[in-house]
Design an enzyme around this catalytic site. Sequence first.
Site, short mmCIF file in Angstrom:
data_model
loop_
_atom_site.label_atom_id
_atom_site.label_comp_id
_atom_site.label_asym_id
_atom_site.label_seq_id
_atom_site.Cartn_x
_atom_site.Cartn_y
_atom_site.Cartn_z
N TRP A 151 0.84 -1.19 -0.06
CA TRP A 151 0.17 0.13 0.00
C TRP A 151 0.94 1.17 -0.14
CZ3 TRP A 151 1.84 2.41 4.21
CH2 TRP A 151 2.18 1.78 5.29
N LYS A 175 -2.22 -8.82 -7.32
CA LYS A 175 -3.19 -8.65 -5.92
C LYS A 175 -2.50 -7.40 -5.38
CE LYS A 175 -2.94 -9.61 -1.99
NZ LYS A 175 -3.23 -8.43 -1.33
N GLU A 250 11.11 -8.22 -2.09
CA GLU A 250 11.55 -7.07 -1.51
C GLU A 250 10.88 -6.86 -0.16
OE1 GLU A 250 11.34 -3.25 -0.53
OE2 GLU A 250 10.52 -2.87 -2.32
N CYS A 284 10.04 1.39 2.37
CA CYS A 284 11.08 0.14 3.02
C CYS A 284 12.58 0.85 3.17
CB CYS A 284 11.02 -1.15 2.12
SG CYS A 284 9.45 -1.62 2.07
N GLU A 381 11.78 -1.98 12.21
CA GLU A 381 11.54 -1.02 10.85
C GLU A 381 10.29 -0.35 11.64
OE1 GLU A 381 9.76 -2.88 7.62
OE2 GLU A 381 10.83 -1.45 6.36
C1 SIN Z 1 9.45 1.00 -0.93
O1 SIN Z 1 9.21 1.16 -0.04
O2 SIN Z 1 9.53 -0.67 -0.91
C2 SIN Z 1 9.75 1.21 -2.22
C3 SIN Z 1 10.60 2.69 -2.14
C4 SIN Z 1 10.99 3.19 -3.47
O3 SIN Z 1 10.99 2.51 -4.44
O4 SIN Z 1 11.43 4.15 -3.68
#
Ligand code: SIN
Length: 476
Positions: A151, A175, A250, A284, A381
């Site tokens: 999201w 999805k 990822e 991330c 995280e």
């Molecule tokens: C992510 O948060 O997984 C992607 C971040 C990005 O592509 O800059």
Amino acid sequence: MKKMQSLCLINGEWRAARSGSTIPVTNPATGEHLADVPQIDQEQVLEAIRSAETALPAWQHRPARERAQVLRRIGDLLQERQDECAQLITLEQGKPLRESLGEVSYSANYFQWFSEEAVRIYGEIIPSDSANKRIFVLKQPIGVAAAITPWNFPIAMLARKMAAALAAGCTFIAKPAPETPLSALFLGELCQEAGLPAGVVNLVTGDAAMIGSTLMASPIVKKVSFTGSTEVGKLLIRQSADTVKKLTLELGGNAPFVVLDDADLEKAVEGAIYGKYRNAGQTCICVNRFLVHESVAQTFTDLLVARTRALVVGNGLDEKTSIGPLINDAARDKVVGILQSASNDGATFVLGQEACAATSRFIPPVVISQVKPSMRIWKEEIFGPVATIATFRTDAEAIALANDTQYGLAAYLYSGSLSRALAIAERLEYGMVGINDTAISAAQAPFGGIKQSGFGREGSAHGIEDYLVLKYLSVA
Ligand code: SIN
């Protein structure tokens, strides 16, 4: 804004759930109900998989140049309709409108990049040991590919998987996250408008666990690409065993941001603001831990606090907003829990202590110093607008602290000496390192991590390889 698409795309048709069940989609900033998307059953997921299988032979054998033209058209349509698309992202995801516009352009870049890669899937001819033999290596699409997308970048993460898969000649089922399906369905409309044949792209919404396990159990689906938590990534690894499915994962991150004593501190703080607070800290690759040389720690902290104070928290549709809401109450509760444990563990709140008692999704930005490796806030995280600062004395100590995590996605390093920065970057256990830079995401760069941040790469020439298999021909 035109009426938003809220049905699933299966075999080129927009479909409701057979049962009529739906899932509501709401605006995280206001709680406003935006739409209802279908909660399809397993038979409909299987239908989407079969339609991708049926569409595969024609798509994979279509000349690469023609596949490229369709991809290019999807990217162009995204750019043409950027305002509409950005508004949809902000409505369902919450990020500031200018970040949503950036996400649309980032997504269009993936279609452009992979349209250019589609025509460069070269094989090899290898000299053999005997005069009458030839060895040819072909690269062929892996087959039907599926994606499970998050999201936090509702269209960009889909774009970088879809564009690579289609360029390689794969057909595709995705999805989207239940919180943000509308941007994905919008992209589905653009795929149709660009002339993508029925069944090449299918978009399914509904129960995440049912759809995920159906995709994973299907022998027709040859590859799954996932962006999301390490916990779910591990589940997918286990589920992939029965059909020996190829995965690209990822997963989570815990990015360090190392500031050496010779760094340009103004530049470092500029990068810190972008690298920490983009998408309210919900990426991330967001900075999770600032590691600052003790001789510059106070100055860096003062500059960071001054810049952070100027950030405006609010509805992403308001152009003054720099930090939108967190995606939902569960996300808020997790961030608040991490902050409370940091407070109990003796960390110092330099800014935003009131966030420890936040009851709204609009969390004020927080800066915390005196953070230690033993604390929960160091290990997890955070996924919120929280900057944590620890100090170090030597380069060796900075490297050890930066690597002190199970994750290995992105790291950042600020220094005035390129040779010193390169020597440290080589020792950082991460898939991506930004040197004097936090804007590291780009369609032409290989995005991905090591350790428990996953495997495989997205974007760049490597991204298409994840959707290709080698076939070697020995010709006598
Ligand atoms: C992510 O948060 O997984 C992607 C971040 C990005 O592509 O800059």
